[in-house]
Design an enzyme around this catalytic site. Structure first.
Site, PDB file in Angstrom:
ATOM      1  N   THR A 163       0.848  -1.197   0.000  1.00 30.55           N
ATOM      2  CA  THR A 163       0.000   0.000   0.000  1.00 30.55           C
ATOM      3  C   THR A 163       0.882   1.244   0.000  1.00 30.55           C
ATOM      4  O   THR A 163       2.085   1.162  -0.267  1.00 30.55           O
ATOM      5  CB  THR A 163      -0.980  -0.029   1.202  1.00 30.55           C
ATOM      6  OG1 THR A 163      -1.909   1.059   1.072  1.00 30.55           O
ATOM      7  CG2 THR A 163      -0.267   0.089   2.538  1.00 30.55           C
ATOM      8  N   ASN A 164       0.307   2.412   0.259  1.00 31.48           N
ATOM      9  CA  ASN A 164       1.072   3.655   0.300  1.00 31.48           C
ATOM     10  C   ASN A 164       0.533   4.524   1.430  1.00 31.48           C
ATOM     11  O   ASN A 164      -0.371   4.123   2.155  1.00 31.48           O
ATOM     12  CB  ASN A 164       1.004   4.383  -1.050  1.00 31.48           C
ATOM     13  CG  ASN A 164      -0.422   4.713  -1.429  1.00 31.48           C
ATOM     14  OD1 ASN A 164      -1.088   5.520  -0.775  1.00 31.48           O
ATOM     15  ND2 ASN A 164      -0.936   4.064  -2.463  1.00 31.48           N
ATOM     16  N   ARG A 165       1.082   5.722   1.575  1.00 28.46           N
ATOM     17  CA  ARG A 165       0.804   6.533   2.770  1.00 28.46           C
ATOM     18  C   ARG A 165      -0.432   7.424   2.638  1.00 28.46           C
ATOM     19  O   ARG A 165      -0.679   8.260   3.502  1.00 28.46           O
ATOM     20  CB  ARG A 165       2.007   7.415   3.082  1.00 28.46           C
ATOM     21  CG  ARG A 165       3.263   6.646   3.408  1.00 28.46           C
ATOM     22  CD  ARG A 165       4.407   7.617   3.704  1.00 28.46           C
ATOM     23  NE  ARG A 165       5.691   6.939   3.732  1.00 28.46           N
ATOM     24  CZ  ARG A 165       6.150   6.255   4.777  1.00 28.46           C
ATOM     25  NH1 ARG A 165       5.433   6.165   5.870  1.00 28.46           N
ATOM     26  NH2 ARG A 165       7.330   5.672   4.720  1.00 28.46           N
ATOM     27  N   SER A 166      -1.206   7.295   1.585  1.00 25.46           N
ATOM     28  CA  SER A 166      -2.369   8.189   1.442  1.00 25.46           C
ATOM     29  C   SER A 166      -3.410   7.899   2.526  1.00 25.46           C
ATOM     30  O   SER A 166      -3.806   6.749   2.728  1.00 25.46           O
ATOM     31  CB  SER A 166      -3.002   8.005   0.065  1.00 25.46           C
ATOM     32  OG  SER A 166      -4.229   8.685   0.014  1.00 25.46           O
TER      33      SER A 166
END
Ligand code: PMT
Length: 406
Positions: free
Chosen positions: A212-215
Protein backbone atom coordinates in the site's frame (compact mmCIF):
# COMPACT_ATOMS: atom_id res chain seq x y z
CA UNK A 1 -31.57 50.81 13.65
CA UNK A 2 -30.88 47.35 12.23
CA UNK A 3 -27.53 46.73 10.56
CA UNK A 4 -27.51 46.26 6.82
CA UNK A 5 -24.31 44.24 6.43
CA UNK A 6 -23.92 41.08 4.36
CA UNK A 7 -24.88 38.89 7.35
CA UNK A 8 -28.10 40.82 7.82
CA UNK A 9 -30.94 38.64 9.06
CA UNK A 10 -28.59 35.80 10.04
CA UNK A 11 -28.94 34.35 13.55
CA UNK A 12 -25.48 33.40 14.77
CA UNK A 13 -24.79 31.72 18.11
CA UNK A 14 -21.29 32.46 19.37
CA UNK A 15 -20.07 29.94 21.95
CA UNK A 16 -17.24 31.10 24.20
CA UNK A 17 -15.38 28.51 26.25
CA UNK A 18 -12.83 28.90 28.99
CA UNK A 19 -9.46 29.86 27.59
CA UNK A 20 -7.33 32.99 27.74
CA UNK A 21 -8.41 33.73 24.15
CA UNK A 22 -11.98 34.32 25.42
CA UNK A 23 -11.21 38.05 25.36
CA UNK A 24 -10.91 37.84 21.55
CA UNK A 25 -14.48 36.48 21.36
CA UNK A 26 -15.58 40.02 22.21
CA UNK A 27 -14.06 41.23 18.94
CA UNK A 28 -15.52 38.27 17.00
CA UNK A 29 -19.01 39.19 18.29
CA UNK A 30 -18.49 42.86 17.45
CA UNK A 31 -17.43 42.05 13.88
CA UNK A 32 -20.43 39.74 13.39
CA UNK A 33 -22.84 42.36 14.76
CA UNK A 34 -21.23 45.02 12.54
CA UNK A 35 -21.76 42.71 9.56
CA UNK A 36 -25.48 42.72 10.36
CA UNK A 37 -25.91 39.39 12.16
CA UNK A 38 -28.13 38.83 15.18
CA UNK A 39 -25.58 37.43 17.63
CA UNK A 40 -26.66 35.26 20.58
CA UNK A 41 -23.72 34.58 22.90
CA UNK A 42 -23.27 31.51 25.08
CA UNK A 43 -20.56 31.34 27.74
CA UNK A 44 -19.42 28.21 29.53
CA UNK A 45 -18.89 28.50 33.29
CA UNK A 46 -15.12 28.49 32.69
CA UNK A 47 -15.38 31.32 30.14
CA UNK A 48 -16.81 33.49 32.92
CA UNK A 49 -13.44 33.21 34.69
CA UNK A 50 -11.84 35.07 31.76
CA UNK A 51 -14.37 37.72 30.66
CA UNK A 52 -17.44 39.33 32.19
CA UNK A 53 -20.96 38.53 31.06
CA UNK A 54 -21.78 42.24 30.87
CA UNK A 55 -19.22 42.81 28.11
CA UNK A 56 -20.76 40.23 25.78
CA UNK A 57 -24.34 41.14 26.69
CA UNK A 58 -23.65 44.79 25.89
CA UNK A 59 -22.01 44.03 22.55
CA UNK A 60 -24.28 41.29 21.25
CA UNK A 61 -27.88 41.32 20.09
CA UNK A 62 -29.26 39.59 23.20
CA UNK A 63 -28.07 38.93 26.76
CA UNK A 64 -25.51 36.21 27.23
CA UNK A 65 -26.77 32.66 27.94
CA UNK A 66 -24.81 30.67 30.48
CA UNK A 67 -26.86 27.78 31.76
CA UNK A 68 -29.38 25.15 30.74
CA UNK A 69 -31.39 26.09 33.84
CA UNK A 70 -31.51 29.84 34.46
CA UNK A 71 -32.74 30.99 31.03
CA UNK A 72 -36.27 32.38 30.61
CA UNK A 73 -36.93 29.50 28.23
CA UNK A 74 -36.96 26.01 29.82
CA UNK A 75 -35.09 24.51 26.86
CA UNK A 76 -32.59 27.19 25.75
CA UNK A 77 -30.33 24.71 23.94
CA UNK A 78 -33.02 23.56 21.50
CA UNK A 79 -34.30 27.12 21.02
CA UNK A 80 -30.82 28.39 20.21
CA UNK A 81 -29.80 25.30 18.22
CA UNK A 82 -32.95 25.32 16.08
CA UNK A 83 -32.92 29.06 15.47
CA UNK A 84 -29.24 29.29 14.55
CA UNK A 85 -28.15 29.79 10.95
CA UNK A 86 -24.61 29.23 12.19
CA UNK A 87 -22.80 28.43 15.42
CA UNK A 88 -19.27 29.76 15.95
CA UNK A 89 -17.26 28.39 18.88
CA UNK A 90 -14.40 30.80 19.64
CA UNK A 91 -12.31 29.94 21.48
CA UNK A 92 -12.93 26.18 21.54
CA UNK A 93 -11.00 24.47 24.33
CA UNK A 94 -9.82 20.85 24.21
CA UNK A 95 -12.67 19.97 26.61
CA UNK A 96 -15.41 21.47 24.43
CA UNK A 97 -13.94 19.86 21.31
CA UNK A 98 -13.84 16.47 23.09
CA UNK A 99 -17.38 16.77 24.41
CA UNK A 100 -18.72 17.81 20.98
CA UNK A 101 -16.87 14.96 19.24
CA UNK A 102 -18.22 12.46 21.80
CA UNK A 103 -21.76 13.83 21.60
CA UNK A 104 -21.76 14.85 25.28
CA UNK A 105 -23.98 17.72 26.39
CA UNK A 106 -22.74 18.70 29.81
CA UNK A 107 -23.35 22.45 29.60
CA UNK A 108 -25.46 24.87 27.54
CA UNK A 109 -22.84 25.27 24.80
CA UNK A 110 -22.27 21.55 24.17
CA UNK A 111 -26.01 20.84 24.47
CA UNK A 112 -26.70 23.53 21.83
CA UNK A 113 -24.03 22.04 19.54
CA UNK A 114 -25.72 18.64 19.75
CA UNK A 115 -29.17 20.19 19.28
CA UNK A 116 -28.46 21.94 15.98
CA UNK A 117 -28.42 21.04 12.31
CA UNK A 118 -26.89 24.42 11.44
CA UNK A 119 -23.30 24.58 10.17
CA UNK A 120 -20.73 24.90 12.94
CA UNK A 121 -17.40 26.73 12.86
CA UNK A 122 -15.00 25.60 15.61
CA UNK A 123 -12.00 27.82 16.35
CA UNK A 124 -9.61 25.94 18.66
CA UNK A 125 -7.21 27.74 20.99
CA UNK A 126 -4.91 26.01 23.46
CA UNK A 127 -1.27 25.37 24.28
CA UNK A 128 0.81 23.71 21.55
CA UNK A 129 1.26 20.49 23.53
CA UNK A 130 -2.51 20.18 23.93
CA UNK A 131 -3.19 21.00 20.26
CA UNK A 132 -0.72 18.31 19.20
CA UNK A 133 -1.98 15.66 21.65
CA UNK A 134 -3.26 12.58 19.78
CA UNK A 135 -6.63 12.75 21.57
CA UNK A 136 -7.18 16.34 20.43
CA UNK A 137 -5.99 15.54 16.88
CA UNK A 138 -8.42 12.61 16.82
CA UNK A 139 -11.35 14.69 18.10
CA UNK A 140 -10.67 17.48 15.59
CA UNK A 141 -10.46 14.89 12.78
CA UNK A 142 -13.79 13.42 13.94
CA UNK A 143 -15.47 16.82 13.83
CA UNK A 144 -13.97 17.57 10.41
CA UNK A 145 -15.21 14.25 9.04
CA UNK A 146 -18.73 15.24 10.16
CA UNK A 147 -18.52 18.46 8.17
CA UNK A 148 -17.67 20.81 11.05
CA UNK A 149 -15.58 23.74 9.82
CA UNK A 150 -12.32 24.10 11.74
CA UNK A 151 -10.49 27.43 11.76
CA UNK A 152 -6.93 26.31 12.51
CA UNK A 153 -5.13 28.06 15.37
CA UNK A 154 -2.14 30.21 14.48
CA UNK A 155 1.47 30.38 15.61
CA UNK A 156 2.17 33.07 18.18
CA UNK A 157 2.27 34.06 21.84
CA UNK A 158 0.27 31.81 24.17
CA UNK A 159 -0.80 32.08 27.81
CA UNK A 160 2.16 32.43 30.19
CA UNK A 161 4.36 33.94 27.46
CA UNK A 162 5.02 30.65 25.62
CA UNK A 163 5.31 30.76 21.85
CA UNK A 164 3.94 28.17 19.43
CA UNK A 165 0.93 26.87 17.49
CA UNK A 166 -2.36 27.20 19.34
CA UNK A 167 -3.23 30.90 19.35
CA UNK A 168 -6.85 31.61 18.38
CA UNK A 169 -7.16 32.67 14.72
CA UNK A 170 -7.60 36.41 14.16
CA UNK A 171 -11.20 37.64 14.61
CA UNK A 172 -11.16 38.81 10.96
CA UNK A 173 -10.25 35.25 9.85
CA UNK A 174 -13.15 33.86 11.90
CA UNK A 175 -15.53 36.44 10.39
CA UNK A 176 -14.33 35.50 6.89
CA UNK A 177 -15.02 31.82 7.61
CA UNK A 178 -18.52 32.64 8.91
CA UNK A 179 -19.18 34.62 5.72
CA UNK A 180 -17.83 31.79 3.54
CA UNK A 181 -19.96 29.15 5.26
CA UNK A 182 -23.11 31.27 5.05
CA UNK A 183 -22.53 32.46 1.48
CA UNK A 184 -25.47 31.48 -0.71
CA UNK A 185 -24.61 28.59 -3.01
CA UNK A 186 -24.44 29.82 -6.57
CA UNK A 187 -22.12 27.05 -7.51
CA UNK A 188 -22.02 25.62 -11.00
CA UNK A 189 -21.63 22.29 -9.22
CA UNK A 190 -25.16 22.44 -7.77
CA UNK A 191 -27.06 19.31 -8.88
CA UNK A 192 -24.05 18.04 -10.87
CA UNK A 193 -22.71 14.53 -10.36
CA UNK A 194 -19.16 14.72 -9.01
CA UNK A 195 -17.10 11.54 -8.56
CA UNK A 196 -14.09 11.69 -6.24
CA UNK A 197 -11.53 9.01 -5.41
CA UNK A 198 -9.62 9.02 -2.13
CA UNK A 199 -7.05 7.04 -0.16
CA UNK A 200 -4.36 4.55 -1.03
CA UNK A 201 -5.24 1.21 -2.61
CA UNK A 202 -4.13 -2.02 -0.91
CA UNK A 203 -2.89 -4.82 -3.14
CA UNK A 204 -2.78 -8.27 -1.50
CA UNK A 205 0.44 -10.32 -1.55
CA UNK A 206 -1.08 -13.26 0.30
CA UNK A 207 -4.03 -13.78 2.64
CA UNK A 208 -2.70 -11.31 5.25
CA UNK A 209 -0.13 -9.01 3.63
CA UNK A 210 -0.67 -6.03 1.33
CA UNK A 211 1.35 -3.47 -0.63
CA UNK A 212 0.00 0.00 0.00
CA UNK A 213 1.07 3.66 0.30
CA UNK A 214 0.80 6.53 2.77
CA UNK A 215 -2.37 8.19 1.44
CA UNK A 216 -4.83 8.83 4.28
CA UNK A 217 -7.77 9.87 2.12
CA UNK A 218 -7.98 13.29 3.84
CA UNK A 219 -7.54 15.34 0.67
CA UNK A 220 -10.07 13.31 -1.32
CA UNK A 221 -12.63 13.39 1.49
CA UNK A 222 -12.16 17.17 1.84
CA UNK A 223 -12.92 17.57 -1.87
CA UNK A 224 -15.99 15.34 -1.63
CA UNK A 225 -17.31 17.27 1.39
CA UNK A 226 -16.73 20.65 -0.27
CA UNK A 227 -18.43 19.49 -3.49
CA UNK A 228 -21.45 18.36 -1.42
CA UNK A 229 -21.47 21.72 0.38
CA UNK A 230 -21.71 23.36 -3.05
CA UNK A 231 -24.80 21.31 -3.83
CA UNK A 232 -23.26 18.56 -5.96
CA UNK A 233 -24.42 14.94 -5.84
CA UNK A 234 -21.18 13.28 -4.85
CA UNK A 235 -19.98 9.69 -5.25
CA UNK A 236 -16.85 9.09 -3.17
CA UNK A 237 -14.87 5.97 -4.02
CA UNK A 238 -12.50 5.52 -1.12
CA UNK A 239 -10.26 3.18 0.82
CA UNK A 240 -10.57 5.34 3.96
CA UNK A 241 -13.13 5.10 6.76
CA UNK A 242 -14.08 8.71 7.54
CA UNK A 243 -17.79 9.26 8.16
CA UNK A 244 -19.57 10.70 5.12
CA UNK A 245 -21.38 14.05 5.24
CA UNK A 246 -24.91 14.46 3.84
CA UNK A 247 -24.86 14.54 0.04
CA UNK A 248 -21.89 12.17 -0.26
CA UNK A 249 -22.56 8.57 -1.18
CA UNK A 250 -19.60 6.34 -0.33
CA UNK A 251 -18.35 3.30 -2.23
CA UNK A 252 -15.75 1.54 -0.08
CA UNK A 253 -12.97 -0.27 -2.00
CA UNK A 254 -9.57 -1.84 -1.32
CA UNK A 255 -7.68 -2.61 -4.52
CA UNK A 256 -6.92 -0.73 -7.74
CA UNK A 257 -9.17 -3.18 -9.61
CA UNK A 258 -12.10 -2.49 -7.24
CA UNK A 259 -11.47 1.24 -7.50
CA UNK A 260 -11.41 1.08 -11.29
CA UNK A 261 -14.68 -0.84 -11.42
CA UNK A 262 -16.43 1.60 -9.03
CA UNK A 263 -15.02 4.70 -10.75
CA UNK A 264 -15.87 3.49 -14.26
CA UNK A 265 -19.46 2.78 -13.19
CA UNK A 266 -19.88 6.17 -11.50
CA UNK A 267 -18.05 8.08 -14.27
CA UNK A 268 -20.65 6.99 -16.83
CA UNK A 269 -23.04 9.60 -15.38
CA UNK A 270 -20.47 12.02 -13.94
CA UNK A 271 -20.05 15.66 -14.90
CA UNK A 272 -16.76 15.80 -13.01
CA UNK A 273 -14.28 13.09 -11.96
CA UNK A 274 -11.50 13.99 -9.50
CA UNK A 275 -8.85 11.29 -8.98
CA UNK A 276 -7.25 12.19 -5.66
CA UNK A 277 -6.49 8.58 -4.74
CA UNK A 278 -2.98 7.19 -4.71
CA UNK A 279 -3.68 4.13 -6.85
CA UNK A 280 -1.07 1.38 -6.82
CA UNK A 281 0.90 1.30 -10.08
CA UNK A 282 1.85 -2.36 -9.54
CA UNK A 283 0.23 -5.34 -7.87
CA UNK A 284 1.56 -8.78 -6.88
CA UNK A 285 0.80 -11.64 -9.23
CA UNK A 286 -0.29 -14.25 -8.47
CA UNK A 287 -1.74 -13.58 -5.00
CA UNK A 288 -0.50 -16.45 -2.79
CA UNK A 289 -3.20 -18.66 -1.36
CA UNK A 290 -3.31 -18.59 2.45
CA UNK A 291 -0.47 -17.02 4.45
CA UNK A 292 3.16 -17.35 3.37
CA UNK A 293 5.03 -19.14 6.14
CA UNK A 294 8.39 -17.86 7.40
CA UNK A 295 9.88 -21.35 7.37
CA UNK A 296 9.27 -21.60 3.60
CA UNK A 297 12.05 -19.02 3.12
CA UNK A 298 12.06 -15.48 1.71
CA UNK A 299 9.45 -15.31 -1.06
CA UNK A 300 9.85 -13.53 -4.39
CA UNK A 301 7.07 -11.10 -5.15
CA UNK A 302 6.38 -10.64 -8.84
CA UNK A 303 4.53 -7.45 -9.78
CA UNK A 304 2.40 -6.57 -12.78
CA UNK A 305 1.16 -3.08 -13.74
CA UNK A 306 -2.36 -2.07 -12.72
CA UNK A 307 -4.62 -0.38 -15.26
CA UNK A 308 -4.30 3.42 -15.25
CA UNK A 309 -7.85 4.42 -14.24
CA UNK A 310 -7.35 8.08 -15.13
CA UNK A 311 -5.87 7.37 -18.55
CA UNK A 312 -8.90 5.16 -19.26
CA UNK A 313 -11.26 7.96 -18.23
CA UNK A 314 -9.34 10.41 -20.43
CA UNK A 315 -9.64 8.10 -23.44
CA UNK A 316 -13.41 7.73 -22.89
CA UNK A 317 -14.09 11.35 -21.88
CA UNK A 318 -17.51 12.70 -22.90
CA UNK A 319 -17.86 16.25 -24.27
CA UNK A 320 -18.29 18.63 -21.34
CA UNK A 321 -17.04 16.18 -18.73
CA UNK A 322 -14.26 17.62 -16.55
CA UNK A 323 -11.44 15.27 -15.57
CA UNK A 324 -9.06 16.15 -12.74
CA UNK A 325 -5.89 14.19 -11.97
CA UNK A 326 -3.55 14.61 -9.04
CA UNK A 327 0.22 14.35 -9.33
CA UNK A 328 2.35 13.42 -6.33
CA UNK A 329 5.83 14.56 -7.31
CA UNK A 330 9.18 15.10 -5.67
CA UNK A 331 10.77 17.13 -8.52
CA UNK A 332 9.85 18.91 -11.78
CA UNK A 333 6.36 19.53 -10.36
CA UNK A 334 4.87 21.68 -13.11
CA UNK A 335 6.58 19.97 -16.08
CA UNK A 336 5.41 16.54 -14.92
CA UNK A 337 1.90 17.88 -14.31
CA UNK A 338 1.75 19.44 -17.79
CA UNK A 339 2.87 16.17 -19.31
CA UNK A 340 0.10 14.24 -17.41
CA UNK A 341 -2.47 16.87 -18.51
CA UNK A 342 -1.62 16.30 -22.18
CA UNK A 343 -1.02 12.53 -22.18
CA UNK A 344 -4.10 11.57 -20.18
CA UNK A 345 -6.47 14.06 -21.89
CA UNK A 346 -7.21 15.87 -18.59
CA UNK A 347 -8.65 19.32 -17.89
CA UNK A 348 -6.84 19.94 -14.62
CA UNK A 349 -3.86 18.45 -12.82
CA UNK A 350 -3.35 19.23 -9.14
CA UNK A 351 0.35 18.77 -8.41
CA UNK A 352 1.77 18.47 -4.91
CA UNK A 353 5.46 18.28 -4.07
CA UNK A 354 5.27 15.55 -1.44
CA UNK A 355 8.94 16.01 -0.48
CA UNK A 356 8.01 19.30 1.24
CA UNK A 357 7.10 19.47 4.97
CA UNK A 358 3.35 19.24 5.78
CA UNK A 359 2.52 18.58 2.11
CA UNK A 360 0.59 15.61 0.75
CA UNK A 361 0.40 12.13 2.26
CA UNK A 362 -1.20 11.94 5.71
CA UNK A 363 -1.01 15.62 6.66
CA UNK A 364 -3.99 17.88 7.46
CA UNK A 365 -2.42 20.47 5.17
CA UNK A 366 -1.32 20.58 1.54
CA UNK A 367 0.32 22.97 -0.93
CA UNK A 368 -0.50 22.47 -4.60
CA UNK A 369 -0.04 23.92 -8.05
CA UNK A 370 -3.19 23.74 -10.16
CA UNK A 371 -2.29 23.24 -13.81
CA UNK A 372 -4.83 23.75 -16.60
CA UNK A 373 -4.52 24.29 -20.35
CA UNK A 374 -4.73 28.03 -19.62
CA UNK A 375 -1.95 28.27 -17.05
CA UNK A 376 -0.85 27.45 -13.52
CA UNK A 377 -1.84 28.72 -10.11
CA UNK A 378 0.08 28.03 -6.89
CA UNK A 379 -1.90 27.45 -3.68
CA UNK A 380 0.42 27.88 -0.67
CA UNK A 381 0.33 25.60 2.37
CA UNK A 382 -3.23 25.50 3.75
CA UNK A 383 -5.76 23.22 5.40
CA UNK A 384 -6.84 20.46 2.96
CA UNK A 385 -10.38 21.90 3.02
CA UNK A 386 -9.07 25.22 1.70
CA UNK A 387 -7.11 23.37 -0.99
CA UNK A 388 -10.31 21.48 -1.85
CA UNK A 389 -12.14 24.80 -2.31
CA UNK A 390 -9.43 26.04 -4.71
CA UNK A 391 -9.54 22.79 -6.70
CA UNK A 392 -13.34 23.05 -7.03
CA UNK A 393 -13.13 26.74 -8.00
CA UNK A 394 -10.88 25.61 -10.82
CA UNK A 395 -13.33 22.82 -11.76
CA UNK A 396 -16.18 25.35 -11.87
CA UNK A 397 -14.12 27.57 -14.16
CA UNK A 398 -13.61 24.58 -16.49
CA UNK A 399 -17.28 23.56 -16.68
CA UNK A 400 -18.47 24.69 -20.08
CA UNK A 401 -21.36 27.21 -19.79
CA UNK A 402 -23.40 25.37 -22.41
CA UNK A 403 -23.18 22.24 -20.25
CA UNK A 404 -24.70 23.98 -17.23
CA UNK A 405 -27.89 22.66 -15.78
CA UNK A 406 -30.81 25.08 -15.85
O1 PMT B 1 -4.75 11.05 0.99
P1 PMT B 1 -3.91 12.12 1.66
O2 PMT B 1 -3.12 11.61 2.82
O3 PMT B 1 -4.76 13.33 2.02
O4 PMT B 1 -2.82 12.63 0.60
C1 PMT B 1 -3.22 13.26 -0.58
C2 PMT B 1 -2.41 12.76 -1.79
C3 PMT B 1 -0.92 13.08 -1.58
C4 PMT B 1 -2.59 11.25 -1.97
C5 PMT B 1 -2.97 13.52 -3.05
O5 PMT B 1 -2.80 14.89 -2.86
C6 PMT B 1 -2.28 13.07 -4.33
O6 PMT B 1 -1.24 13.58 -4.72
N1 PMT B 1 -2.89 12.07 -5.03
C7 PMT B 1 -2.28 11.42 -6.20
C8 PMT B 1 -1.24 10.45 -5.77
C9 PMT B 1 -0.69 9.65 -6.93
O7 PMT B 1 -0.83 8.47 -6.94
O8 PMT B 1 -0.12 10.35 -7.88
P2 PMT B 1 0.44 9.71 -9.26
O9 PMT B 1 1.29 10.78 -9.81
O10 PMT B 1 1.06 8.38 -9.00
O11 PMT B 1 -0.86 9.46 -10.13
C10 PMT B 1 -1.34 10.44 -11.03
C11 PMT B 1 -2.85 10.35 -11.18
O12 PMT B 1 -3.18 9.12 -11.80
C12 PMT B 1 -3.60 10.41 -9.88
O13 PMT B 1 -4.74 11.23 -10.08
C13 PMT B 1 -4.00 8.97 -9.62
O14 PMT B 1 -5.24 8.88 -8.92
C14 PMT B 1 -4.14 8.43 -11.03
N2 PMT B 1 -3.83 6.99 -11.19
C15 PMT B 1 -2.60 6.51 -10.85
C16 PMT B 1 -2.33 5.16 -11.04
C17 PMT B 1 -3.33 4.32 -11.56
N3 PMT B 1 -3.12 3.02 -11.74
N4 PMT B 1 -4.53 4.82 -11.89
C18 PMT B 1 -4.79 6.15 -11.72
O15 PMT B 1 -5.88 6.61 -12.02
Amino acid sequence: MPNAGDLSGRFIVVGVSGGIAAYKAVEVCRLLVDAGAHVAPIMTPDAERFIGKTTLSALCSEPVHTSLWDDASPIPHTRLGQRADLIVVAPATARVIAAYAAGMSDDLLTATLIATVAPVVVCPAMHTEMWEHPAVRHNVATLRSRGVHIVEPEDGRLAGGDMGRGRLAAPETILAEARRVLAPTQSKLAARHVVVSAGGTREPIDAVRVITNRSSGKQGHAIANEAARRGAKVTLVTTADFLPVPGVSVVRVETAAEMKSAIDTAAASADVVIMTAAVADFRPVPIAEGKWKKHDGVPSVVLEPTPDILAGLGAAKRPGQVLVGFAAETSNLVDNAKSKLAHKNLDIVVANDVSQPKVGFGHDTNAVTIVTKLGTSAIPLADKRTVAAHVLDSVEASLHPTQEHP
